[in-house]
Design a protein around this motif. Structure first.
Motif, PDB file in Angstrom:
ATOM      1  N   GLY A 251      45.735   0.218  62.589  1.00 30.94           N
ATOM      2  CA  GLY A 251      45.464  -0.602  63.773  1.00 30.94           C
ATOM      3  C   GLY A 251      46.628  -0.650  64.743  1.00 30.94           C
ATOM      4  O   GLY A 251      46.429  -0.758  65.960  1.00 30.94           O
ATOM      5  N   TYR A 252      47.849  -0.557  64.238  1.00 33.59           N
ATOM      6  CA  TYR A 252      49.033  -0.608  65.105  1.00 33.59           C
ATOM      7  C   TYR A 252      49.194   0.686  65.912  1.00 33.59           C
ATOM      8  O   TYR A 252      49.957   0.722  66.870  1.00 33.59           O
ATOM      9  CB  TYR A 252      50.289  -0.856  64.272  1.00 33.59           C
ATOM     10  CG  TYR A 252      50.320  -2.236  63.648  1.00 33.59           C
ATOM     11  CD1 TYR A 252      50.686  -3.347  64.397  1.00 33.59           C
ATOM     12  CD2 TYR A 252      49.968  -2.421  62.318  1.00 33.59           C
ATOM     13  CE1 TYR A 252      50.717  -4.613  63.828  1.00 33.59           C
ATOM     14  CE2 TYR A 252      49.997  -3.686  61.738  1.00 33.59           C
ATOM     15  CZ  TYR A 252      50.368  -4.771  62.504  1.00 33.59           C
ATOM     16  OH  TYR A 252      50.390  -6.019  61.931  1.00 33.59           O
ATOM     17  N   TYR A 253      48.485   1.729  65.504  1.00 31.31           N
ATOM     18  CA  TYR A 253      48.557   3.001  66.217  1.00 31.31           C
ATOM     19  C   TYR A 253      47.275   3.263  67.018  1.00 31.31           C
ATOM     20  O   TYR A 253      46.934   4.419  67.297  1.00 31.31           O
ATOM     21  CB  TYR A 253      48.799   4.140  65.223  1.00 31.31           C
ATOM     22  CG  TYR A 253      50.151   4.078  64.565  1.00 31.31           C
ATOM     23  CD1 TYR A 253      51.290   4.541  65.220  1.00 31.31           C
ATOM     24  CD2 TYR A 253      50.311   3.533  63.296  1.00 31.31           C
ATOM     25  CE1 TYR A 253      52.538   4.488  64.613  1.00 31.31           C
ATOM     26  CE2 TYR A 253      51.556   3.467  62.684  1.00 31.31           C
ATOM     27  CZ  TYR A 253      52.658   3.950  63.351  1.00 31.31           C
ATOM     28  OH  TYR A 253      53.905   3.883  62.746  1.00 31.31           O
ATOM     29  N   ASP A 254      46.567   2.203  67.359  1.00 31.60           N
ATOM     30  CA  ASP A 254      45.338   2.292  68.162  1.00 31.60           C
ATOM     31  C   ASP A 254      44.241   3.085  67.470  1.00 31.60           C
ATOM     32  O   ASP A 254      43.385   3.695  68.127  1.00 31.60           O
ATOM     33  CB  ASP A 254      45.627   2.919  69.537  1.00 31.60           C
ATOM     34  CG  ASP A 254      46.538   2.048  70.394  1.00 31.60           C
ATOM     35  OD1 ASP A 254      46.616   0.837  70.120  1.00 31.60           O
ATOM     36  OD2 ASP A 254      47.146   2.575  71.343  1.00 31.60           O
TER      37      ASP A 254
ATOM     38  N   THR B 116      44.818  10.455  69.741  1.00 31.01           N
ATOM     39  CA  THR B 116      45.097   9.031  69.918  1.00 31.01           C
ATOM     40  C   THR B 116      46.552   8.717  69.629  1.00 31.01           C
ATOM     41  O   THR B 116      47.213   7.984  70.367  1.00 31.01           O
ATOM     42  CB  THR B 116      44.181   8.192  68.996  1.00 31.01           C
ATOM     43  OG1 THR B 116      42.822   8.477  69.302  1.00 31.01           O
ATOM     44  CG2 THR B 116      44.444   6.702  69.175  1.00 31.01           C
ATOM     45  N   LEU B 117      47.077   9.278  68.544  1.00 28.66           N
ATOM     46  CA  LEU B 117      48.462   9.028  68.158  1.00 28.66           C
ATOM     47  C   LEU B 117      49.445   9.576  69.188  1.00 28.66           C
ATOM     48  O   LEU B 117      50.374   8.889  69.615  1.00 28.66           O
ATOM     49  CB  LEU B 117      48.743   9.649  66.796  1.00 28.66           C
ATOM     50  CG  LEU B 117      48.143   8.952  65.581  1.00 28.66           C
ATOM     51  CD1 LEU B 117      48.300   9.825  64.346  1.00 28.66           C
ATOM     52  CD2 LEU B 117      48.784   7.595  65.350  1.00 28.66           C
ATOM     53  N   LEU B 118      49.233  10.820  69.584  1.00 24.52           N
ATOM     54  CA  LEU B 118      50.184  11.458  70.491  1.00 24.52           C
ATOM     55  C   LEU B 118      50.136  10.852  71.890  1.00 24.52           C
ATOM     56  O   LEU B 118      51.129  10.903  72.627  1.00 24.52           O
ATOM     57  CB  LEU B 118      49.925  12.968  70.550  1.00 24.52           C
ATOM     58  CG  LEU B 118      50.193  13.717  69.240  1.00 24.52           C
ATOM     59  CD1 LEU B 118      49.952  15.207  69.408  1.00 24.52           C
ATOM     60  CD2 LEU B 118      51.610  13.466  68.739  1.00 24.52           C
ATOM     61  N   ALA B 119      49.000  10.272  72.260  1.00 23.25           N
ATOM     62  CA  ALA B 119      48.918   9.613  73.565  1.00 23.25           C
ATOM     63  C   ALA B 119      49.716   8.319  73.580  1.00 23.25           C
ATOM     64  O   ALA B 119      50.112   7.827  74.639  1.00 23.25           O
ATOM     65  CB  ALA B 119      47.464   9.330  73.913  1.00 23.25           C
TER      66      ALA B 119
ATOM     67  N   ASP C 271      58.610   7.737  63.985  1.00 18.80           N
ATOM     68  CA  ASP C 271      58.620   6.340  64.400  1.00 18.80           C
ATOM     69  C   ASP C 271      59.791   5.661  63.688  1.00 18.80           C
ATOM     70  O   ASP C 271      59.844   5.628  62.454  1.00 18.80           O
ATOM     71  CB  ASP C 271      57.300   5.672  64.008  1.00 18.80           C
ATOM     72  CG  ASP C 271      57.043   4.378  64.758  1.00 18.80           C
ATOM     73  OD1 ASP C 271      57.940   3.931  65.505  1.00 18.80           O
ATOM     74  OD2 ASP C 271      55.944   3.802  64.606  1.00 18.80           O
ATOM     75  N   GLU C 272      60.757   5.146  64.434  1.00 15.73           N
ATOM     76  CA  GLU C 272      61.962   4.589  63.820  1.00 15.73           C
ATOM     77  C   GLU C 272      61.644   3.330  63.017  1.00 15.73           C
ATOM     78  O   GLU C 272      60.837   2.488  63.431  1.00 15.73           O
ATOM     79  CB  GLU C 272      63.010   4.258  64.879  1.00 15.73           C
ATOM     80  CG  GLU C 272      64.354   3.845  64.271  1.00 15.73           C
ATOM     81  CD  GLU C 272      65.462   3.699  65.291  1.00 15.73           C
ATOM     82  OE1 GLU C 272      66.636   3.619  64.880  1.00 15.73           O
ATOM     83  OE2 GLU C 272      65.160   3.664  66.501  1.00 15.73           O
TER      84      GLU C 272
ATOM     85  N   ARG D  19      59.029   0.812  64.618  1.00  9.45           N
ATOM     86  CA  ARG D  19      59.180   0.324  65.990  1.00  9.45           C
ATOM     87  C   ARG D  19      57.825   0.054  66.650  1.00  9.45           C
ATOM     88  O   ARG D  19      57.684  -0.871  67.454  1.00  9.45           O
ATOM     89  CB  ARG D  19      59.981   1.339  66.805  1.00  9.45           C
ATOM     90  CG  ARG D  19      60.370   0.827  68.179  1.00  9.45           C
ATOM     91  CD  ARG D  19      61.270   1.805  68.898  1.00  9.45           C
ATOM     92  NE  ARG D  19      62.596   1.896  68.305  1.00  9.45           N
ATOM     93  CZ  ARG D  19      63.574   1.016  68.530  1.00  9.45           C
ATOM     94  NH1 ARG D  19      63.363  -0.026  69.322  1.00  9.45           N
ATOM     95  NH2 ARG D  19      64.756   1.173  67.948  1.00  9.45           N
ATOM     96  N   THR D  20      56.810   0.837  66.316  1.00  9.97           N
ATOM     97  CA  THR D  20      55.485   0.627  66.898  1.00  9.97           C
ATOM     98  C   THR D  20      54.965  -0.770  66.594  1.00  9.97           C
ATOM     99  O   THR D  20      54.397  -1.442  67.456  1.00  9.97           O
ATOM    100  CB  THR D  20      54.494   1.684  66.376  1.00  9.97           C
ATOM    101  OG1 THR D  20      54.922   2.979  66.818  1.00  9.97           O
ATOM    102  CG2 THR D  20      53.090   1.423  66.876  1.00  9.97           C
ATOM    103  N   ILE D  21      55.167  -1.232  65.363  1.00  8.40           N
ATOM    104  CA  ILE D  21      54.736  -2.581  64.994  1.00  8.40           C
ATOM    105  C   ILE D  21      55.597  -3.614  65.706  1.00  8.40           C
ATOM    106  O   ILE D  21      55.088  -4.603  66.253  1.00  8.40           O
ATOM    107  CB  ILE D  21      54.808  -2.772  63.467  1.00  8.40           C
ATOM    108  CG1 ILE D  21      53.778  -1.877  62.781  1.00  8.40           C
ATOM    109  CG2 ILE D  21      54.590  -4.237  63.083  1.00  8.40           C
ATOM    110  CD1 ILE D  21      53.801  -1.933  61.270  1.00  8.40           C
TER     111      ILE D  21
END
Length: 325
Positions: A102-105, A293-296, A163-164, A244-246
């Motif tokens: 969910g955190y990665y859309d 989706t991820l790369l966008a 993703d760091e 970092r995405t979260i």
């Protein structure tokens, strides 16, 4: 040399007897024996010796096995490709996703796929990356998204982006600078993915760093979900780790501060599929949708370019199957 001969040879090689091979191939023991005898006549070499009740492969059989397997697999994949042309009009798509999808859309991945291909049934499995990789390698699901490192034996791996990973806490001031592994080992920490434990890829990286310095990471609290860990961290109970995405997401608790590790730590997200397997068109489509989706979502510098092969200058062969998908 025929496919029937190669299939009989492979079955006898794996099972150790003509009788067992015949049972697997739904034929007679005499047929298997005859097929292998004709193959031996063609190549001019003996492929098996008998020892007790079990066949023992000769050096010639050992040399032939991988080539025979590639030939049979290639043929089976071709037949599967032809049969799958209309599979977007039915069938089942199996795909593994990150537990934190969910955190990665990716939360509406199935909805978007089903809108395009309403006749395809979807089985979407959300597990820790180590379990997704295991399920793909075992053939339980066709492909999936994972965080590296995972056990790559039997898999084709296509890294997508990094993703760091950050340290998150309400009590440690960012002014103290980056988090060292020594400080982390001494800190009170909450770790999630309790079921996977130290098989979790991010945990594994941290534990390996600690072990190199003679340290051991012992979590004070273990929970299953990152949301539970963050709720506990927000109360001041302890610190945790998050990508970092979260941390940059809208639902991240405002009172939690993050700092990078002194030696930068990254989750590498990747697509995996089983080696030498053919992805159904439906699974190829959902993998493409997930990758797009991820790369966008990520910045260009986070993306991992395809590494050319030193021999051919093309994409590494372990990634070509997914790239071709």
């Amino acid at each position: 040399m025929t496919l029937a001969q190669l299939k009989a040879f492979l079955a006898a090689y794996e099972l150790g007897s003509f009788t067992a091979a015949a049972n697997q191939l739904n034929t007679s023991q005499a047929s298997v024996s005859e097929l292998i005898s004709r193959l031996e006549q063609e190549v001019g070499l003996s492929l098996f010796t008998r020892g007790g009740r079990r066949l023992h492969p000769t050096n010639a059989a050992i040399e032939l096995r991988d080539h025979a397997q590639q030939t049979v697999t290639s043929f089976d994949n071709g037949i599967q490709a032809l049969r799958s042309i209309t599979s977007l009009e039915g069938g089942v798509c199996t795909f593994g996703v990150l537990r934190n999808a969910g955190y990665y859309d990716l939360s509406d991945l199935v909805q978007r796929f089903h809108k395009r291909y309403p006749k395809v049934k979807v089985r979407l499995v959300g597990l820790n990356s180590s379990l997704v990789a295991e399920s793909v390698a075992n053939g339980e699901i066709e492909a999936g998204l994972v965080v590296l490192p995972v056990l790559e034996r039997g898999l084709v791996v296509k890294p997508l982006f990094r993703d760091e990973v950050l340290y998150a806490s309400t009590t440690r001031s960012p002014r103290r600078g980056p988090m060292t592994i020594e400080e982390f080992a001494e800190s009170k920490v909450i770790l999630y993915d309790a079921y996977a434990g130290w098989n979790d890829p991010t945990r594994k990286q941290i534990q390996e760093r600690a072990q190199l310095r003679g340290l051991k990471i012992v979590p004070d609290i273990e929970v299953e979900h990152v949301e539970t860990a963050l709720n506990l961290v927000s109360t001041g109970a302890a610190g945790t780790i998050v990508c970092r995405t979260i941390a940059e997401g809208p639902g991240f608790p405002k009172n939690i501060k993050t700092v990078p590790f002194a030696e930068p730590l990254y989750d590498t997200l990747a697509l995996v599929q089983r080696e030498s397997s053919y992805l159904s068109p439906a699974t190829r489509r959902i993998a493409q949708l997930a990758e797009g989706t991820l790369l966008a979502k990520v910045r260009p510098e986070q993306r991992i370019p395809t590494v050319p092969s030193e021999r051919t200058g093309r994409a590494d062969s372990r990634e070509q199957t997914i790239n071709a998908s």
